[in-house]
Motif scaffolding. Structure first.
Motif, PDB file in Angstrom:
ATOM      1  N   HIS A  89     -23.597   5.889   8.008  1.00 39.38           N
ATOM      2  CA  HIS A  89     -22.199   4.580   7.917  1.00 39.38           C
ATOM      3  C   HIS A  89     -21.173   5.074   7.146  1.00 39.38           C
ATOM      4  O   HIS A  89     -21.417   5.519   6.131  1.00 39.38           O
ATOM      5  N   VAL A  90     -20.072   5.169   8.277  1.00 38.78           N
ATOM      6  CA  VAL A  90     -18.871   5.138   7.054  1.00 38.78           C
ATOM      7  C   VAL A  90     -17.997   3.749   7.345  1.00 38.78           C
ATOM      8  O   VAL A  90     -17.178   3.931   8.627  1.00 38.78           O
ATOM      9  N   ILE A  91     -17.704   3.251   6.401  1.00 43.59           N
ATOM     10  CA  ILE A  91     -16.512   1.975   6.612  1.00 43.59           C
ATOM     11  C   ILE A  91     -15.106   2.346   5.937  1.00 43.59           C
ATOM     12  O   ILE A  91     -15.738   2.713   4.908  1.00 43.59           O
ATOM     13  N   SER A  92     -14.139   1.737   6.327  1.00 44.08           N
ATOM     14  CA  SER A  92     -12.698   2.099   5.173  1.00 44.08           C
ATOM     15  C   SER A  92     -12.541   1.020   5.729  1.00 44.08           C
ATOM     16  O   SER A  92     -11.990   0.167   6.969  1.00 44.08           O
ATOM     17  N   THR A  93     -11.923   0.237   4.502  1.00 50.52           N
ATOM     18  CA  THR A  93     -11.588  -0.977   4.012  1.00 50.52           C
ATOM     19  C   THR A  93      -9.730  -1.111   3.315  1.00 50.52           C
ATOM     20  O   THR A  93      -9.625  -1.470   2.794  1.00 50.52           O
ATOM     21  N   ALA A  94      -9.072   0.889   3.615  1.00 53.69           N
ATOM     22  CA  ALA A  94      -8.596   0.835   2.495  1.00 53.69           C
ATOM     23  C   ALA A  94      -7.635   0.593   3.110  1.00 53.69           C
ATOM     24  O   ALA A  94      -7.496   0.860   5.146  1.00 53.69           O
ATOM     25  N   GLY A  95      -6.284   0.416   2.817  1.00 56.54           N
ATOM     26  CA  GLY A  95      -4.794   0.337   3.888  1.00 56.54           C
ATOM     27  C   GLY A  95      -4.757  -1.823   3.295  1.00 56.54           C
ATOM     28  O   GLY A  95      -5.351  -1.631   3.859  1.00 56.54           O
ATOM     29  N   GLY A  96      -3.544  -2.233   3.639  1.00 58.90           N
ATOM     30  CA  GLY A  96      -3.083  -3.017   3.503  1.00 58.90           C
ATOM     31  C   GLY A  96      -1.573  -3.145   4.438  1.00 58.90           C
ATOM     32  O   GLY A  96      -0.976  -2.869   5.187  1.00 58.90           O
ATOM     33  N   PRO A  97      -1.192  -4.837   4.644  1.00 63.08           N
ATOM     34  CA  PRO A  97      -0.127  -4.612   5.674  1.00 63.08           C
ATOM     35  C   PRO A  97       1.366  -4.173   4.755  1.00 63.08           C
ATOM     36  O   PRO A  97       1.360  -4.214   3.835  1.00 63.08           O
ATOM     37  N   LEU A  98       1.719  -3.971   5.542  1.00 65.79           N
ATOM     38  CA  LEU A  98       3.458  -4.527   4.947  1.00 65.79           C
ATOM     39  C   LEU A  98       3.914  -5.052   5.743  1.00 65.79           C
ATOM     40  O   LEU A  98       5.086  -5.849   7.459  1.00 65.79           O
ATOM     41  N   SER A 111       8.601   4.767   7.294  1.00 66.24           N
ATOM     42  CA  SER A 111       7.796   5.555   7.982  1.00 66.24           C
ATOM     43  C   SER A 111       6.220   5.635   7.533  1.00 66.24           C
ATOM     44  O   SER A 111       4.887   6.607   7.573  1.00 66.24           O
ATOM     45  N   ARG A 112       6.800   5.843   6.136  1.00 68.19           N
ATOM     46  CA  ARG A 112       5.750   6.498   4.955  1.00 68.19           C
ATOM     47  C   ARG A 112       3.657   5.661   5.269  1.00 68.19           C
ATOM     48  O   ARG A 112       2.917   5.884   5.888  1.00 68.19           O
ATOM     49  N   HIS A 113       4.476   3.874   5.716  1.00 67.74           N
ATOM     50  CA  HIS A 113       3.113   3.331   5.638  1.00 67.74           C
ATOM     51  C   HIS A 113       2.532   3.686   7.074  1.00 67.74           C
ATOM     52  O   HIS A 113       1.087   3.359   7.157  1.00 67.74           O
ATOM     53  N   PHE A 114       3.417   3.176   7.387  1.00 70.86           N
ATOM     54  CA  PHE A 114       2.869   3.677   9.266  1.00 70.86           C
ATOM     55  C   PHE A 114       2.153   4.929   9.683  1.00 70.86           C
ATOM     56  O   PHE A 114       1.052   4.895  10.346  1.00 70.86           O
ATOM     57  N   GLY A 115       2.717   6.240   8.559  1.00 71.94           N
ATOM     58  CA  GLY A 115       2.189   7.475   9.375  1.00 71.94           C
ATOM     59  C   GLY A 115       0.848   7.805   8.186  1.00 71.94           C
ATOM     60  O   GLY A 115      -0.193   8.158   8.252  1.00 71.94           O
ATOM     61  N   GLU A 116       0.938   6.890   7.039  1.00 73.87           N
ATOM     62  CA  GLU A 116      -0.169   7.547   6.153  1.00 73.87           C
ATOM     63  C   GLU A 116      -1.375   6.392   6.794  1.00 73.87           C
ATOM     64  O   GLU A 116      -2.404   6.922   6.320  1.00 73.87           O
ATOM     65  N   ARG A 117      -1.244   5.561   7.422  1.00 76.92           N
ATOM     66  CA  ARG A 117      -2.397   4.704   8.003  1.00 76.92           C
ATOM     67  C   ARG A 117      -2.650   5.389   8.929  1.00 76.92           C
ATOM     68  O   ARG A 117      -3.850   4.812   9.220  1.00 76.92           O
ATOM     69  N   LEU A 118      -2.280   5.993  10.071  1.00 78.94           N
ATOM     70  CA  LEU A 118      -2.337   6.410  10.676  1.00 78.94           C
ATOM     71  C   LEU A 118      -3.623   8.069  10.609  1.00 78.94           C
ATOM     72  O   LEU A 118      -4.247   8.544  11.397  1.00 78.94           O
ATOM     73  N   ALA A 119      -2.410   8.466   9.607  1.00 80.06           N
ATOM     74  CA  ALA A 119      -2.955   9.248   8.892  1.00 80.06           C
ATOM     75  C   ALA A 119      -4.370   9.557   8.284  1.00 80.06           C
ATOM     76  O   ALA A 119      -5.068  10.189   8.113  1.00 80.06           O
ATOM     77  N   MET A 120      -4.323   8.725   7.560  1.00 80.49           N
ATOM     78  CA  MET A 120      -5.648   8.301   7.003  1.00 80.49           C
ATOM     79  C   MET A 120      -6.578   7.885   8.266  1.00 80.49           C
ATOM     80  O   MET A 120      -8.487   8.351   7.767  1.00 80.49           O
ATOM     81  N   THR A 121      -6.887   6.927   8.568  1.00 79.69           N
ATOM     82  CA  THR A 121      -7.644   6.737  10.101  1.00 79.69           C
ATOM     83  C   THR A 121      -8.023   7.952  10.909  1.00 79.69           C
ATOM     84  O   THR A 121      -9.365   8.167  11.013  1.00 79.69           O
ATOM     85  N   LEU A 122      -7.199   9.077  11.272  1.00 77.23           N
ATOM     86  CA  LEU A 122      -7.200  10.087  12.174  1.00 77.23           C
ATOM     87  C   LEU A 122      -8.389  11.573  10.734  1.00 77.23           C
ATOM     88  O   LEU A 122      -9.072  11.885  11.249  1.00 77.23           O
ATOM     89  N   GLY A 123      -7.856  11.130   9.438  1.00 77.66           N
ATOM     90  CA  GLY A 123      -8.419  11.857   8.718  1.00 77.66           C
ATOM     91  C   GLY A 123      -9.563  11.835   8.760  1.00 77.66           C
ATOM     92  O   GLY A 123     -11.133  12.989   8.272  1.00 77.66           O
ATOM     93  N   ALA A 158       3.116  -3.563  15.724  1.00 77.86           N
ATOM     94  CA  ALA A 158       2.647  -2.254  15.569  1.00 77.86           C
ATOM     95  C   ALA A 158       1.423  -1.458  15.626  1.00 77.86           C
ATOM     96  O   ALA A 158       0.609  -0.728  16.203  1.00 77.86           O
ATOM     97  N   LEU A 159       1.040  -1.322  14.265  1.00 72.87           N
ATOM     98  CA  LEU A 159      -0.322  -0.864  13.886  1.00 72.87           C
ATOM     99  C   LEU A 159      -1.370  -2.282  14.481  1.00 72.87           C
ATOM    100  O   LEU A 159      -2.714  -1.698  14.646  1.00 72.87           O
ATOM    101  N   THR A 160      -1.459  -3.029  14.799  1.00 71.96           N
ATOM    102  CA  THR A 160      -2.495  -4.165  15.156  1.00 71.96           C
ATOM    103  C   THR A 160      -2.984  -3.906  16.457  1.00 71.96           C
ATOM    104  O   THR A 160      -3.689  -3.760  16.993  1.00 71.96           O
ATOM    105  N   VAL A 161      -1.882  -3.533  17.179  1.00 75.43           N
ATOM    106  CA  VAL A 161      -1.854  -2.732  18.402  1.00 75.43           C
ATOM    107  C   VAL A 161      -2.282  -0.754  18.335  1.00 75.43           C
ATOM    108  O   VAL A 161      -3.127  -0.690  19.302  1.00 75.43           O
ATOM    109  N   ALA A 162      -1.634  -0.175  17.797  1.00 64.63           N
ATOM    110  CA  ALA A 162      -2.198   1.187  17.396  1.00 64.63           C
ATOM    111  C   ALA A 162      -3.466   0.794  17.396  1.00 64.63           C
ATOM    112  O   ALA A 162      -4.385   2.335  18.323  1.00 64.63           O
ATOM    113  N   LEU A 163      -4.314  -0.165  16.509  1.00 69.08           N
ATOM    114  CA  LEU A 163      -5.908   0.760  15.768  1.00 69.08           C
ATOM    115  C   LEU A 163      -6.715   0.360  16.515  1.00 69.08           C
ATOM    116  O   LEU A 163      -7.592   1.088  17.170  1.00 69.08           O
TER     117      LEU A 163
END
Length: 252
Positions: A89-98, A111-123, A158-163
């Motif tokens: 299993h892998v669990i990620s709790t990294a990343g906070g709200p903006l 832009s950095r915050h939004f992009g990094e959160r999505l890129a981290m999840t996809l990565g 936006a992130l709440t809807v995207a995830l």
């Protein structure tokens, strides 16, 4: 093992399993690592700050640790490539709200915050492929607070809807690996305390008096849900709310 805070009376049903915990140095991540060890599992603890990670590891007794910034997708790729064995299993709790009202918003930071959160999840999804066993779990932590519109909540909303949408799509693409999302309300963690500052005690008291469960949700509650999702191999592509009934209230 000296200095390791484990309850040996807890259910030992994760014996023989290994869990990678990203964001393991405090809060939900640290408590998840502790509960995995208490259930007999092994843990690979990952966090950004080496000193905080070392202190957290002393409480848990992990199989190994890795100090890296999970938003650095090159380092993330190298981490998964270097794992010497397949994990469960892998669990990620990294990343906070903006939180930022539009008038004060720094668009470059946003832009950095939004992009990094999505890129981290996809990565994590991309680079853990082949390193997680079939029917194992990828588990991400999101939130529920952004579901209600409010000043300063645009990015978080936006992130709440995207995830959840991202989670459902990844569950299909990575099958038979399971992909799920925990959407937490207020959780009493060091991050929450740092965000609220001297308002933290008032917020705790407000929630104790207003939530249907009449107490504040803690990291141990979220970690227990995470372990349930790891154990139950019929769960994938879903979002699991844990907020003590916070969304049922007219305002929160």
């Amino acid at each position: 093992m000296s200095g390791i805070e484990l309850d040996q009376n807890e259910n030992q049903d994760l014996v023989g399993q290994t869990v990678v915990v990203i964001g393991a140095s405090s809060g939900i991540g640290l408590e998840t690592a502790r509960q995995v060890r208490a259930a007999g599992g092994q843990v690979v603890m990952v966090a950004r700050d080496p000193q905080r990670l070392e202190r957290a590891a002393a409480k848990v007794g992990p199989r190994s640790t890795a100090a890296l910034d999970a938003t650095d997708t090159n380092r993330l790729q190298q981490f998964f490539s270097d794992l010497p064995h397949v994990v469960d299993h892998v669990i990620s709790t990294a990343g906070g709200p903006l939180y930022a009202p539009l008038a004060d918003m720094d668009l470059a930071e946003t832009s950095r915050h939004f992009g990094e959160r999505l890129a981290m999840t996809l990565g994590i999804a991309k680079y853990s492929r082949g390193r997680v066993r079939d029917a194992g779990t990828l588990l991400f932590i999101g939130g529920t607070g952004g579901r209600r519109p409010g000043v300063g909540r645009a990015v978080t909303s936006a992130l709440t809807v995207a995830l959840p949408a991202l989670t459902a799509n990844l569950a299909l693409e990575l099958a038979p690996i399971r992909v799920n999302l925990i959407a937490a309300g207020f959780v009493d963690t060091p991050l929450s305390a740092s965000l609220l500052g001297d308002q933290i005690d008032a917020r705790r008291e407000e929630l104790r008096s207003s939530l249907p469960i009449r107490r504040v949700v803690g990291p141990e509650d979220v970690a227990a849900l995470a372990l349930h999702i790891m154990r139950n191999e019929a769960l994938t592509g879903a979002t699991y709310d844990i907020d003590g009934g916070q969304q049922l209230l007219s305002s929160s």
